[in-house]
Every structure is written in structure tokens, then in C-alpha cells.
Design a protein around this motif. Sequence first.
Motif, PDB file in Angstrom:
ATOM      1  N   UNK A  55       7.920   0.304 -11.651  1.00 60.20           N
ATOM      2  CA  UNK A  55       7.028   0.570 -10.473  1.00 60.20           C
ATOM      3  C   UNK A  55       5.860  -0.487 -10.284  1.00 60.20           C
ATOM      4  N   UNK A  56       5.089  -0.331  -9.327  1.00 58.73           N
ATOM      5  CA  UNK A  56       4.101  -1.311  -8.831  1.00 58.73           C
ATOM      6  C   UNK A  56       2.529  -0.715  -9.023  1.00 58.73           C
ATOM      7  N   UNK A  57       1.726  -1.376  -9.731  1.00 56.47           N
ATOM      8  CA  UNK A  57       0.626  -0.776  -9.924  1.00 56.47           C
ATOM      9  C   UNK A  57      -0.311  -0.298  -8.538  1.00 56.47           C
ATOM     10  N   UNK A  58       0.282  -1.032  -7.569  1.00 55.78           N
ATOM     11  CA  UNK A  58      -0.440  -1.098  -6.309  1.00 55.78           C
ATOM     12  C   UNK A  58      -0.428   0.116  -5.476  1.00 55.78           C
ATOM     13  N   UNK A  59       0.853   0.883  -6.009  1.00 57.10           N
ATOM     14  CA  UNK A  59       1.218   2.237  -5.499  1.00 57.10           C
ATOM     15  C   UNK A  59      -0.083   3.305  -5.955  1.00 57.10           C
ATOM     16  N   UNK A  77      -4.402  -7.008  -0.912  1.00 61.42           N
ATOM     17  CA  UNK A  77      -5.199  -5.917  -0.372  1.00 61.42           C
ATOM     18  C   UNK A  77      -4.457  -4.661  -0.037  1.00 61.42           C
ATOM     19  N   UNK A  78      -5.278  -3.482  -0.478  1.00 66.32           N
ATOM     20  CA  UNK A  78      -4.794  -2.072  -0.452  1.00 66.32           C
ATOM     21  C   UNK A  78      -5.354  -1.268   0.498  1.00 66.32           C
ATOM     22  N   UNK A  79      -4.697  -0.630   1.297  1.00 70.46           N
ATOM     23  CA  UNK A  79      -5.271   0.288   2.422  1.00 70.46           C
ATOM     24  C   UNK A  79      -5.927   1.544   1.409  1.00 70.46           C
ATOM     25  N   UNK A  83     -13.489  -0.987  -3.523  1.00 72.51           N
ATOM     26  CA  UNK A  83     -13.973  -2.557  -3.570  1.00 72.51           C
ATOM     27  C   UNK A  83     -12.784  -3.163  -4.456  1.00 72.51           C
ATOM     28  N   UNK A  84     -12.283  -4.187  -3.960  1.00 74.73           N
ATOM     29  CA  UNK A  84     -11.111  -4.925  -4.391  1.00 74.73           C
ATOM     30  C   UNK A  84     -11.241  -6.481  -4.559  1.00 74.73           C
TER      31      UNK A  84
END
Length: 470
Positions: A55-59, A77-79, A83-84
Motif C-alpha cells: 500500500x501507499x502511506x499517502x492514503x 501534496x495530499x488533499x 502541514x506538509x
Amino acid sequence: MITLTIGEIATAVSGRYDTAGTDATELTAVSGHVETDSREIETSGIFVAKPGDVTDGHHFVGAALQNGAALAIVEHRVDVAIPQIIVDDAVDALAALAAEVVRRVKAQGTLTVIGITGSNGKTTTKNLLGAILSPDAETVTPRNSFNNTVGAPTTMLRVTESTRYLISEMGASGPGHIAHLAAIAQPDIGVELKVGMAHAGGFGGIEQTAAAKTELVAALSADGVAILNRDDPRVVAMASQTPARVVWFGEHNEADVRAADINVTAAGTQFTLTTSDGDSIPVSFKVLGEHHVWNALAALAVARELCVPLETAVRRLESVTRAERWRMEVMGGRDKITIINDAYNASPDSMAAALKTLALITPRQQRTVAVLGAMSELGEFTGDEHDRIGLMAVRLGIDQLVVVGPEARRLHISAINEGSWDGESTFMQTADEAYEYLADELRAGDTVLVKSSNSVGLRFLGDRLGELFS
């Protein structure tokens, strides 16, 4: 972690800051733990969104925010309103942040970093050393076996301004991995336990493994200390590859920290500890297995270098009752049936050591039972090494061998082919089948070893048997 501003973190990881619609600024301070698993995030933590094989940590950035994360390090960038810091590679960013944090704390002059590597025994040794050092000062040790390019930096990031000792377990599955971790941690003391066949498939053979393990002591400075196993010729050869001062441990007469008069029983191991300073102290070590004596000596050698009184170090060592969960963990007890659950990891060396311990500690009139699964990551050496363990089980006189899983079937065949056995080796396709068989087969007084690589999952079979016969 030490307190850093978001701007300082962004600089350390060569990232670009994005407020993602929040009120945070680059001056906002963050000091929580750094995690790559959103489930482990705590308040004010930093979540590193690492892409994975499955899987992908961005999820999971949103889940990390819900669990209290104050900042996310991401590759895009994640919606999510958190803060990123956007980086090219999350794992590289994790390493860079760890290096910066360790560098800052070491600059205070109060942090000592101890790196530990070896084909076997790393986790046990770091636990023993942690038990010796932590009563005196803040000591950071890895959780479980956090020793790879993700786990080791995550551990390093737990240091604070008040941390006195950082114990870094350094594992590798290929060349360059340990050099990479050593470059991050900048160890003051390097411990080399043993060179064996663990992960041999990734290295290409034992000589290549030795070269990779040497990377730790090669990274030490002239002011550092290399703690080396005098009983392992491949470790002995590392002395010429380090600029650091060498301290030897082992059973060899030339060892600076030496064990003599070793006696192994089901209650643990007794030995006499002697040092090159002329000290001699009896040790009653509760962790099961003669092979753990090397780990104890390594921990004591480090403690000696850090000026922990030898009597104090020994007393704390003796308080440790098990190496680690699922590592020579003694369970059971009903009807004097003993279950030794050692199925967290397995290499040819650790498998052989566990079998020898099983044979050694079991009274002659009682039965030995070895429940064995596959050893992973051996590559082209897989077949030969499973053959060798099958032959060893026979030659040690193990009364009953239960081999579990198709990957380990060759071990079963080798045991049968070795000689005059008639049903002493049994093959089971699954752990559930093995459990049903053993639940009926085990009898009063049996001593049972459960051993396999972590990926095989026999540790859970060991737990079930331990509970059944508790």
C-alpha cells in the motif's frame, strides 16, 4: 524527537513546505515521535508517508491527522488539512532528518551512540545493553527489531536533548546498508557479534556477508571503540579494517571480556566472567541457550567501556529473563511440558544453536521435540542449509521432528534419508495441522522447540502450544 521548527525540518530533508490550507508557519515547532505507520502516531507526531510494496502511506495521511499528527512528510501534496513537507523520496527524507537530529544532540557532547550488528543476536544484545544502561540515564533502544533503512532511523529520531545513550541495531540484506545506517548514526562504539548465513541470499555468500558487516567498524573514528567477537574468525579479521580501538569478547583466552566454566540448564546459563583487568565474577544468566553468552559478553563489554561498575552490570544482566518476545521464550508447564518459542527469526546458525540447546537442556529420560519451519532469505543456499539442519536434528538425537510448511519439506526428507528413523520425522502442510497433531502427540515431560523464520509464522503456533499446556 528534539524540538524543531517546520522550516528547520524542511531544510534538513531538502523539502518544500506546503501549509495545505492550515494556519501553521515555518516557525511552528514540532517535537513528537516520527512514524511511518499512521496507527502509531501520537499527539504532535510527524507522519512520513512512505510508499510500500502493498500500500501507499499517502492514503493514510488523513488517519495520521486524526491520531494527532502535526506534520506530514510526503512525496506529493495530499488533499488533507495538515502541514506538509514535499520531498523527492520519503525514506531518504527520514534518514536525513534522523542524521540532523542525532548530529544536533551529539554536538551537545552528552550522547553516546552504540551500533550493533551481526548475523544473529542483535536484538538480544540491544535488549541486554538497554537493561544495563537505562537505570542510569535516558536510553533509546529500538522497538522490536527496528534495524533496517526505515526502522533504524525511526529509532534514532526518538532521541531528545536529555538522551545519554542511543543503541542502534543495524541490520542489512545487502552491501552498503550498514554503511548507510552508520553514516546517519555516527556511532561511537560498534559491536560485531557474528558473521553467519542469515540473509546470505541477498549478500551472495558468507564472505560477502562479512564484508557488509565490516561496514560498521570501518565507519568508526580513531576515537571510537570496536567491540569484536574473538571466537569468530571473520569478526577477528575486522580488527584490521577499523581505525578504532579494539576490545575483544568471547571464550578465547585473549578476550578482554571472557566467559569460562559455562554450564547450560533449562533454568538458564551459568558462567564465570573474567576481564583483562583481573576481575572475576560468577554470572547466572536466565536467558536460555549457550549461544546467548556471546550476546551477554558483548553487552557487558560495552557497559565496561561506559564505566558501568562490573558488579552493577552483571546484576542488571541477571535480571533479564528472556531475550525478546518469541526468542527462546519458555512457555507451558502443565504436565512438565516445556514449550520453547524461538520462532521470530531463523538462520542456519540460530537454528543449529537452538537445536543444540534443546538437546543439551533436556534430561536424558525425557523426550525432545523440534517443530521446525523454513529459513528464509538464503537464496541459492536454501536447499543445502535445510539439508544440514535435517541432518543435525538426527545426529543430535532429537526424538521427534515435526516439519511444517512446503518450503521446509527438504529438511524433513534429509532427516529421513539420514538413517534409521521410523516415523520420528513428520511433515505437516500447515501450522494448524501441526497444532492438532502436537496437541495429541505431546506427553508429560516433553521439551518442545518451535523454530522458523518470522515469515513462516510458527511463533503463533508456539503461542498456541504454550497456552494449551500452561
